[in-house]
Motif scaffolding. Sequence first.
Motif, PDB file in Angstrom:
ATOM      1  N   LYS A   1       0.854  -1.201   0.000  1.00 48.05           N
ATOM      2  CA  LYS A   1       0.000   0.000   0.000  1.00 48.05           C
ATOM      3  C   LYS A   1       0.885   1.244   0.000  1.00 48.05           C
ATOM      4  CE  LYS A   1      -4.112  -1.794   0.504  1.00 48.05           C
ATOM      5  NZ  LYS A   1      -4.470  -1.921  -0.881  1.00 48.05           N
ATOM      6  N   PRO A   2       0.292   2.391  -0.427  1.00 51.41           N
ATOM      7  CA  PRO A   2       1.073   3.638  -0.394  1.00 51.41           C
ATOM      8  C   PRO A   2       1.619   3.908   1.011  1.00 51.41           C
ATOM      9  CG  PRO A   2      -1.063   4.001  -1.437  1.00 51.41           C
ATOM     10  CD  PRO A   2      -1.076   2.606  -0.935  1.00 51.41           C
ATOM     11  N   GLN A   3       2.827   4.408   1.069  1.00 50.71           N
ATOM     12  CA  GLN A   3       3.541   4.760   2.323  1.00 50.71           C
ATOM     13  C   GLN A   3       4.030   3.551   3.117  1.00 50.71           C
ATOM     14  OE1 GLN A   3       4.496   7.726   2.436  1.00 50.71           O
ATOM     15  NE2 GLN A   3       3.135   8.156   0.718  1.00 50.71           N
ATOM     16  N   GLU A   4       3.818   2.375   2.577  1.00 51.58           N
ATOM     17  CA  GLU A   4       4.289   1.192   3.309  1.00 51.58           C
ATOM     18  C   GLU A   4       5.807   1.075   3.195  1.00 51.58           C
ATOM     19  OE1 GLU A   4       1.606  -2.035   2.690  1.00 51.58           O
ATOM     20  OE2 GLU A   4       3.148  -3.484   3.266  1.00 51.58           O
ATOM     21  N   HIS A   5       6.464   0.807   4.333  1.00 48.16           N
ATOM     22  CA  HIS A   5       7.917   0.595   4.323  1.00 48.16           C
ATOM     23  C   HIS A   5       8.177  -0.876   4.017  1.00 48.16           C
ATOM     24  CE1 HIS A   5       9.456   4.288   6.643  1.00 48.16           C
ATOM     25  NE2 HIS A   5       8.277   4.552   6.112  1.00 48.16           N
ATOM     26  N   ILE A   6       8.803  -1.128   2.907  1.00 55.90           N
ATOM     27  CA  ILE A   6       9.111  -2.522   2.569  1.00 55.90           C
ATOM     28  C   ILE A   6      10.369  -2.928   3.304  1.00 55.90           C
ATOM     29  CG2 ILE A   6       9.545  -4.204   0.719  1.00 55.90           C
ATOM     30  CD1 ILE A   6       7.227  -1.468   0.282  1.00 55.90           C
ATOM     31  N   ILE A   7      11.326  -1.982   3.362  1.00 52.94           N
ATOM     32  CA  ILE A   7      12.602  -2.223   4.041  1.00 52.94           C
ATOM     33  C   ILE A   7      12.914  -0.982   4.867  1.00 52.94           C
ATOM     34  CG2 ILE A   7      15.107  -2.251   3.602  1.00 52.94           C
ATOM     35  CD1 ILE A   7      14.639  -4.119   1.296  1.00 52.94           C
ATOM     36  N   ASP A   8      13.453  -1.191   6.078  1.00 54.17           N
ATOM     37  CA  ASP A   8      13.920  -0.054   6.874  1.00 54.17           C
ATOM     38  C   ASP A   8      15.428  -0.157   7.056  1.00 54.17           C
ATOM     39  OD1 ASP A   8      11.711   1.686   7.722  1.00 54.17           O
ATOM     40  OD2 ASP A   8      10.868  -0.207   8.468  1.00 54.17           O
ATOM     41  N   GLN A   9      16.101   0.939   6.794  1.00 53.23           N
ATOM     42  CA  GLN A   9      17.560   0.964   6.938  1.00 53.23           C
ATOM     43  C   GLN A   9      17.936   0.531   8.353  1.00 53.23           C
ATOM     44  OE1 GLN A   9      19.361   4.616   5.617  1.00 53.23           O
ATOM     45  NE2 GLN A   9      21.406   3.992   6.238  1.00 53.23           N
ATOM     46  N   GLY A  10      18.968  -0.284   8.463  1.00 53.01           N
ATOM     47  CA  GLY A  10      19.437  -0.737   9.773  1.00 53.01           C
ATOM     48  C   GLY A  10      18.867  -2.087  10.192  1.00 53.01           C
ATOM     49  N   ASP A  11      17.742  -2.504   9.597  1.00 53.33           N
ATOM     50  CA  ASP A  11      17.162  -3.810   9.949  1.00 53.33           C
ATOM     51  C   ASP A  11      18.021  -4.951   9.418  1.00 53.33           C
ATOM     52  OD1 ASP A  11      15.051  -2.616  11.154  1.00 53.33           O
ATOM     53  OD2 ASP A  11      13.528  -3.277   9.719  1.00 53.33           O
ATOM     54  N   ASP A  12      17.756  -6.160   9.921  1.00 51.60           N
ATOM     55  CA  ASP A  12      18.385  -7.349   9.341  1.00 51.60           C
ATOM     56  C   ASP A  12      17.682  -7.667   8.031  1.00 51.60           C
ATOM     57  OD1 ASP A  12      20.104  -7.658  11.386  1.00 51.60           O
ATOM     58  OD2 ASP A  12      18.884  -9.135  12.465  1.00 51.60           O
ATOM     59  N   GLY A  13      18.397  -8.288   7.110  1.00 49.79           N
ATOM     60  CA  GLY A  13      17.793  -8.620   5.814  1.00 49.79           C
ATOM     61  C   GLY A  13      16.987  -9.905   5.889  1.00 49.79           C
ATOM     62  N   ASP A  14      15.729  -9.862   5.441  1.00 48.38           N
ATOM     63  CA  ASP A  14      14.945 -11.096   5.388  1.00 48.38           C
ATOM     64  C   ASP A  14      14.740 -11.566   3.945  1.00 48.38           C
ATOM     65  OD1 ASP A  14      13.364  -8.913   4.813  1.00 48.38           O
ATOM     66  OD2 ASP A  14      11.784  -9.380   6.245  1.00 48.38           O
ATOM     67  N   ASN A  15      14.288 -10.639   3.080  1.00 48.81           N
ATOM     68  CA  ASN A  15      13.979 -11.053   1.704  1.00 48.81           C
ATOM     69  C   ASN A  15      14.640 -10.146   0.674  1.00 48.81           C
ATOM     70  OD1 ASN A  15      12.035 -13.038   2.567  1.00 48.81           O
ATOM     71  ND2 ASN A  15      10.689 -11.328   3.059  1.00 48.81           N
TER      72      ASN A  15
ATOM     73  N   GLY B   1       1.246  -1.287  -4.928  1.00 49.36           N
ATOM     74  CA  GLY B   1       2.272  -1.964  -5.727  1.00 49.36           C
ATOM     75  C   GLY B   1       2.259  -3.463  -5.525  1.00 49.36           C
ATOM     76  N   ALA B   2       2.988  -4.142  -6.380  1.00 46.73           N
ATOM     77  CA  ALA B   2       3.115  -5.602  -6.270  1.00 46.73           C
ATOM     78  C   ALA B   2       4.588  -5.978  -6.394  1.00 46.73           C
ATOM     79  CB  ALA B   2       2.304  -6.276  -7.362  1.00 46.73           C
ATOM     80  N   LEU B   3       5.036  -6.800  -5.460  1.00 49.16           N
ATOM     81  CA  LEU B   3       6.435  -7.243  -5.437  1.00 49.16           C
ATOM     82  C   LEU B   3       6.456  -8.763  -5.396  1.00 49.16           C
ATOM     83  CD1 LEU B   3       7.565  -4.957  -2.479  1.00 49.16           C
ATOM     84  CD2 LEU B   3       8.226  -4.616  -4.864  1.00 49.16           C
ATOM     85  N   TRP B   4       7.616  -9.309  -5.738  1.00 47.78           N
ATOM     86  CA  TRP B   4       7.840 -10.738  -5.530  1.00 47.78           C
ATOM     87  C   TRP B   4       9.039 -10.880  -4.605  1.00 47.78           C
ATOM     88  CZ3 TRP B   4       4.488 -14.400  -7.110  1.00 47.78           C
ATOM     89  CH2 TRP B   4       3.530 -14.016  -8.060  1.00 47.78           C
ATOM     90  N   GLY B   5       8.843 -11.598  -3.496  1.00 45.45           N
ATOM     91  CA  GLY B   5       9.921 -11.755  -2.521  1.00 45.45           C
ATOM     92  C   GLY B   5      10.633 -13.086  -2.707  1.00 45.45           C
ATOM     93  N   LEU B   6      11.908 -13.090  -2.320  1.00 45.61           N
ATOM     94  CA  LEU B   6      12.686 -14.332  -2.309  1.00 45.61           C
ATOM     95  C   LEU B   6      13.351 -14.411  -0.938  1.00 45.61           C
ATOM     96  CD1 LEU B   6      13.851 -16.734  -3.987  1.00 45.61           C
ATOM     97  CD2 LEU B   6      15.797 -15.277  -4.523  1.00 45.61           C
ATOM     98  N   ASP B   7      13.138 -15.518  -0.226  1.00 44.46           N
ATOM     99  CA  ASP B   7      13.638 -15.601   1.143  1.00 44.46           C
ATOM    100  C   ASP B   7      15.162 -15.666   1.186  1.00 44.46           C
ATOM    101  OD1 ASP B   7      14.472 -18.710   1.781  1.00 44.46           O
ATOM    102  OD2 ASP B   7      13.063 -18.478   0.118  1.00 44.46           O
ATOM    103  N   ARG B   8      15.681 -15.269   2.324  1.00 43.55           N
ATOM    104  CA  ARG B   8      17.127 -15.170   2.528  1.00 43.55           C
ATOM    105  C   ARG B   8      17.868 -16.495   2.246  1.00 43.55           C
ATOM    106  NH1 ARG B   8      19.930 -11.754   6.479  1.00 43.55           N
ATOM    107  NH2 ARG B   8      22.008 -12.589   6.571  1.00 43.55           N
ATOM    108  N   ALA B   9      17.295 -17.607   2.741  1.00 48.92           N
ATOM    109  CA  ALA B   9      17.994 -18.892   2.606  1.00 48.92           C
ATOM    110  C   ALA B   9      18.124 -19.288   1.133  1.00 48.92           C
ATOM    111  CB  ALA B   9      17.269 -19.973   3.391  1.00 48.92           C
ATOM    112  N   THR B  10      17.036 -19.106   0.379  1.00 49.95           N
ATOM    113  CA  THR B  10      17.091 -19.483  -1.043  1.00 49.95           C
ATOM    114  C   THR B  10      18.006 -18.530  -1.804  1.00 49.95           C
ATOM    115  OG1 THR B  10      14.824 -20.259  -0.842  1.00 49.95           O
ATOM    116  CG2 THR B  10      15.677 -20.027  -3.065  1.00 49.95           C
ATOM    117  N   PHE B  11      17.949 -17.241  -1.432  1.00 51.73           N
ATOM    118  CA  PHE B  11      18.832 -16.262  -2.069  1.00 51.73           C
ATOM    119  C   PHE B  11      20.286 -16.696  -1.866  1.00 51.73           C
ATOM    120  CE2 PHE B  11      21.337 -12.403  -2.312  1.00 51.73           C
ATOM    121  CZ  PHE B  11      20.775 -11.713  -3.371  1.00 51.73           C
ATOM    122  N   HIS B  12      20.592 -17.129  -0.656  1.00 53.33           N
ATOM    123  CA  HIS B  12      21.959 -17.564  -0.356  1.00 53.33           C
ATOM    124  C   HIS B  12      22.357 -18.779  -1.165  1.00 53.33           C
ATOM    125  CE1 HIS B  12      24.738 -16.121   2.676  1.00 53.33           C
ATOM    126  NE2 HIS B  12      23.807 -15.206   2.798  1.00 53.33           N
TER     127      HIS B  12
END
Length: 377
Positions: free
Chosen positions: A160-174, A226-237
Amino acid sequence: MSAVEIPAGLKELLQGYTVEVLRRRPPNLVEFAVQHFTRVLESQKKEQRLKKRNSKPARKGVTFQTSSNTPNKDDEEEEEEEEEDTSTTGKYSRRVSVCAEAYNPDDDEDDDTEPRVVHPKTDEQRRRLQDACRDILLFKTLEQEQFSEVLDAMFEVLVKPQEHIIDQGDDGDNFYVIEKGVYDIFVQKDGASVCVGKYDNKGSFGELALMYNTPRAATIVATQDGALWGLDRATFHRLIVKNNAKKRRMYEAFIECVPLLKSLELSERMKIVDVLGARAFKDEERIITQTKAGQQDNTEVEVARCSRGQYFGELALVTNKPRAASVYAVGETKCLVIDIQAFERLLGPCMDIMKRNISQYEDQLVALFGTSDDLKH
Ligand code: CMP
């Protein structure tokens, strides 16, 4: 006097640390050592957990696991450790359903111990996903089979508008691929959040924290639905990071002899290799399309020819103007490609050289047409 016995694994541990120090050149070696060995310990523990799980009787077929299912105790522990947000009503409803292929030691030809994540999709979803992933550079050097595994593991995220998908400083999930929507990129500078760019209905983000095990380097905010496609950390690795090691071996020597990149540190050049994609073009295929009005009429004139180790496509990115020329392949060609966000992030130190070289384009035009007006800005 008896020889001092070196504990098994010590050499490899210290070598691993040394390589990471050389790659990343951290300012504080002790602090970096703590972070590095904590990561090593965590992956050791994870490996042990996986071994423990894999030693349980093998289940045939596939297991669907949804958020409404009640997981057994062991799975629950693992889920908690690997991913916090398992709710379907959470911020991104990340875990709609997970289907992990059961481990069968008979099938285990390679030493891949990670379970395969599969998010089932309708034909329509898969088609949209394939479209969104067509030009994603990080996927461009994957083998077909690895690419299908990536597509299987990806899951849809509506924002949705104004939604934070990622916040700087967080751990990476997707890691995220954009299907649609505009997303602002904010980076903290001197305590203030500064918008440094945006993604406009294409591209991907969120790879840095997963590649380098670092906190998120920027905040990404949706400006519209918007629409995104996520890929989890383990599979990305398992697929992308592993493939990057191969990419480094393949392109290391080539990148070393690109004159533009000579002024960069080795670690900076390797970061470029990590994010670039390879694209092949047929003879006469158009690689870049001129979008700026032509010089006099619409006829095209060859103004220059680039060969191995040279570059093109930077002018529009440096000047923020439409493409000033079209580029065509002469014979079968292969180009290494970098996207605009990575270009801005990683090639800053080369900007002066590029700007200096841009003046040569004016010389080419002056030689051909007797004017350089088209390049003036
Ligand atoms: P990551 O650090 O995992 O999460 C934030 C993402 O923003 C980052 O990966 C990049 O994919 C993306 N990004 C885009 N522009 C920048 C930038 N200038 N600096 C850092 N990250 C950026």
